[in-house]
Motif scaffolding. Structure first.
Motif, PDB file in Angstrom:
ATOM      1  N   THR A  46     -54.621  53.066  31.559  1.00 59.19           N
ATOM      2  CA  THR A  46     -52.880  54.028  31.396  1.00 59.19           C
ATOM      3  C   THR A  46     -53.889  54.893  33.046  1.00 59.19           C
ATOM      4  N   GLY A  87     -38.012  52.280  36.667  1.00 56.74           N
ATOM      5  CA  GLY A  87     -39.426  52.651  37.294  1.00 56.74           C
ATOM      6  C   GLY A  87     -39.478  51.113  37.991  1.00 56.74           C
ATOM      7  N   GLU A  88     -41.129  50.748  38.238  1.00 57.02           N
ATOM      8  CA  GLU A  88     -40.995  50.009  39.195  1.00 57.02           C
ATOM      9  C   GLU A  88     -42.081  48.835  38.608  1.00 57.02           C
ATOM     10  N   SER A  90     -47.989  61.090  41.346  1.00 54.42           N
ATOM     11  CA  SER A  90     -46.781  61.407  42.097  1.00 54.42           C
ATOM     12  C   SER A  90     -45.911  62.273  40.705  1.00 54.42           C
ATOM     13  N   PHE A 122     -48.681  46.124  38.537  1.00 57.36           N
ATOM     14  CA  PHE A 122     -48.188  47.548  38.347  1.00 57.36           C
ATOM     15  C   PHE A 122     -47.447  47.889  37.724  1.00 57.36           C
ATOM     16  N   ARG A 152     -51.210  50.021  34.045  1.00 53.84           N
ATOM     17  CA  ARG A 152     -51.625  48.499  35.271  1.00 53.84           C
ATOM     18  C   ARG A 152     -52.103  47.666  34.437  1.00 53.84           C
ATOM     19  N   LEU A 195     -49.915  59.376  37.618  1.00 54.82           N
ATOM     20  CA  LEU A 195     -50.282  59.482  39.149  1.00 54.82           C
ATOM     21  C   LEU A 195     -49.924  60.661  39.671  1.00 54.82           C
ATOM     22  N   GLN A 232     -46.279  60.408  37.538  1.00 52.80           N
ATOM     23  CA  GLN A 232     -45.145  59.627  37.564  1.00 52.80           C
ATOM     24  C   GLN A 232     -46.760  58.795  36.062  1.00 52.80           C
ATOM     25  N   ILE A 233     -46.182  58.426  35.187  1.00 53.92           N
ATOM     26  CA  ILE A 233     -47.199  57.151  34.620  1.00 53.92           C
ATOM     27  C   ILE A 233     -47.446  55.956  35.345  1.00 53.92           C
ATOM     28  N   GLU A 234     -49.092  55.534  35.538  1.00 48.77           N
ATOM     29  CA  GLU A 234     -49.223  53.692  36.135  1.00 48.77           C
ATOM     30  C   GLU A 234     -49.408  53.574  34.483  1.00 48.77           C
ATOM     31  N   THR A 253     -44.991  51.182  36.942  1.00 48.59           N
ATOM     32  CA  THR A 253     -44.720  52.999  37.188  1.00 48.59           C
ATOM     33  C   THR A 253     -43.171  53.243  36.401  1.00 48.59           C
TER      34      THR A 253
END
Ligand SMILES: Nc1ncnc2c1ncn2[C@@H]1O[C@H](COP(=O)(O)OP(=O)(O)OP(=O)(O)O)[C@@H](O)[C@H]1O
Ligand SMILES: [Mg+2]
Length: 600
Positions: free
Chosen positions: A517, A574-575, A522, A589, A528, A520, A524-526, A591
């Motif tokens: 974790t 999210g993405e 930007s 990934f 992975r 980012l 946001q939390i990533e 986010t």
């Protein structure tokens, strides 16, 4: 519309530069030649008149000397007090010393003359006294032209070897009133020397009849002079000015001449030069100037060509590159060749193509995502429709199966069948539930959730199963992460799907799944999830989020794991994306936006 003639810039620059240089060089050449010519003409005119004036001055002083000697002779000759024998002695002595004198004659009007001769001079020219006397008889002195205090001078050359002039003076005795005449035949040698002094200018002296007394070419002595051809010169005798300069054509040759009065015996001096000789240097200069101008223009043409090429080459490169861009290929780069405006243009161009390229990439990515999400939406709608239709009958089947089971004896041969019906119906129900979840029919509440806690919980649930299959589950969690807006159960489910997919991809071989974790830039939390599995090829990778897509044998996988995960992440705004290559493992990934802005 009329078609415009295509003239390359290179050619335009070349022609313009050449035209400017040619005009400038021509103007300089023309003006220099003109100035030089004018200057030369002025100096030639000055020079001819100066030489004429000097020659006239020298001739006058020479002739004045002769006149003074003749006057002395005359005074002795006509001195009434001197006895005759003494007179003759004195005169003979003086004559011997007189140098240029060949003969002197004295007489009173109407009386017999008395003459002294230089026998040696006559002899060496093959002449005798009689020749001199005969000449005089044939060429009598024009008595009517004699004036007191005026000297009469004319050419009287008897033989080529002995060019002479005759000088006559009329003297009057104021007391007695008698008039006497003294006449001298004088060698022209001294005057000839005067005429020979300049090599460049043709210098000559003429008597009042226009007969040459002296000229550099002594063979011409006694001939008529060029004076006759220039009426202006004859008029000069009556002009107050001593010298004048004339331009005239003589025997087809253009000449410049300076002419002057000697102010003695009506003699004239002429100094002339052909224009061709006078302007020889001017013409040489002009020729040199023309040659150097041609050379300059040629050098200029060469330099202009190189210069034009240097300017237009980068422009041509840019134009070619623009055509490539116009065809939709943005992967072009133009090497800037200079640091000027064109170099800047090339850099801007490169910047532009770079920008276009990244925009195109972003656009196609966005397009792909759009297609993907539209596809997913369509799948969702379809799935939800089917699920709704199937859900109630399925509940009915399960209900009746379970009631029947309760009422039926276990020994009944149908009991086993009913158990199968119950189990399979439950399986169907799970699929339907998943389909409905994917289609986002069931909205759940989103609360602030700590991402690391979600990860820890998911890990705790599946870690054992992974270890059993020789797969290590590693964590790399960033500290102090802000909370995200989400549903812990759903997010756990997503992570578990990813862990299990990773483990299943390894098909029993040892490996690892790593979850990390981070926050980012930007905001946001990533999350992975990467594994050391076999990875996927492009064709599979493109379909993994589609419902019911699976590569697993039937009964093993439903192909709903990732599509449900996709739906959940979308619900969280999210993405989810994947990077995978055959033989290099897979990384997912995710986010998700944070729930709150972090305080201190
Ligand atoms: N980590 C991974 N490595 C390699 N292939 C994967 C990975 N994760 C998913 N896939 C591929 O994506 C397909 C779809 O995955 P998904 O989780 O949606 O379904 P499933 O795992 O096949 O079945 P289910 O999850 O319903 O049991 C898989 O069958 C597999 O081919
Ligand atoms: Mg799966």
């Amino acid at each position: 519309m009329a078609k415009r003639l295509h003239i390359p810039i290179r050619f335009k620059v070349l022609i313009t530069l050449l035209a400017v240089i040619t005009v400038v060089v021509s103007l300089i050449t023309f003006n220099m030649a003109k100035l030089f010519h004018a200057d030369k003409e002025a100096s030639i005119r000055d020079l001819t008149s100066v030489i004429a004036a000097n020659t006239a001055e020298e001739a006058r002083s020479l002739l004045s000397g002769y006149r003074e000697k003749l006057q002395v002779f005359g005074r002795i000759m006509f001195d009434g007090k001197l006895p005759s024998d003494q007179k003759v002695r004195l005169l003979a002595g003086l004559f011997e010393e007189s140098g240029d004198f060949v003969a002197v004659t004295f007489y009173e009007k109407g009386k017999n003359p008395f003459t002294l001769y230089d026998a040696n001079a006559l002899g060496s020219a093959g002449l005798s006294k009689a020749d001199v006397q005969r000449y005089r008889l044939e060429h009598p002195i024009p008595m009517d032209r004699l004036r007191r205090e005026k000297v009469f001078v004319e050419n009287s050359t008897l033989a080529e070897k002995l060019p002479t002039l005759t000088m006559v003076i009329l003297q009057g005795d104021p007391e007695t009133g008698r008039e006497t005449i003294a006449e001298a035949v004088v060698r022209l040698d001294s005057l000839l020397r005067l005429a020979r002094r300049s090599v460049v200018f043709d210098t000559y002296l003429v008597d009042s009849r226009g007969i040459l007394l002296a000229r550099a070419d002594r063979n011409q002595v006694g001939m008529r002079t060029p004076v006759d051809w220039t009426p202006d010169l004859t008029n000069l005798k009556y002009q107050p000015s001593m010298v004048t300069t004339l331009e005239y054509s003589l025997g087809g040759e253009e000449k410049i001449g300076g002419f002057g009065r000697v102010e003695f015996g009506e003699l004239l001096v002429g100094v002339e030069i052909p224009k061709t000789a006078a302007y020889l240097t001017a013409r040489d200069l002009l020729t040199n100037l023309i040659y150097s101008s041609i050379l300059m223009v040629m050098v200029a043409a060469f330099l202009s060509f190189i210069w034009a090429d240097r300017i237009t080459h980068p422009v041509e490169l840019l134009s070619k590159a623009s055509r490539v861009v116009a065809q939709g290929k943005f992967d072009v780069h133009v090497q800037p060749t200079s640091r000027d405006e064109i170099g800047e243009l090339a850099e801007s161009f490169n910047q532009m193509t770079h920008e276009l390229k990244s925009r195109e990439d972003a656009l196609s990515e966005a397009q792909n995502k759009l297609i993907q999400s539209e596809k997913m939406a369509a799948f969702g709608q379809l799935g939800a429709g089917i699920a709704h239709e199937v859900k109630n009958p399925l509940a009915g089947i399960l209900g009746y199966a379970q009631i029947s089971l309760r009422k039926m004896d276990q020994e009944n041969p149908l009991h086993k069948n009913l158990l199968v019906i119950e189990k399979e119906t439950k399986r169907c129900k799970t699929i339907i539930d998943n389909l409905l979840r994917f289609a986002r029919q069931e909205k759940v509440a989103l609360d602030p959730v700590d991402p690391n806690t979600v990860v820890e919980d998911a890990v705790a649930i599946v870690e054992h199963q992974l270890n059993m299959n020789k797969v290590k589950l590693e964590k790399d969690l960033a500290l102090d992460l802000p909370r995200i807006k989400g549903n812990s159960n759903q997010l756990q489910q997503v992570l578990m799907n990813l862990f299990i997919n990773g483990q299943q991809s390894m098909e029993g071989k040892p490996g690892s799944v790593k979850v990390s974790t981070r926050l980012l830039a930007s905001g946001q939390i990533e999350l992975r999830v990467s594994d050391t599995g076999p990875g996927m090829d492009e064709e599979i990778r493109a379909k993994i989020f589609e419902p019911f897509f699976t590569t697993k044998p039937s009964g093993k996988g439903t192909g709903l794991g990732l599509s449900v995960s996709y739906g959940i992440i979308k619900d969280h705004q999210g993405e989810i994306s994947v990077e995978s290559e055959l033989g290099k493992g897979t990384t997912f990934f995710i986010t998700i936006p944070v729930h709150e802005s972090r305080v201190g």
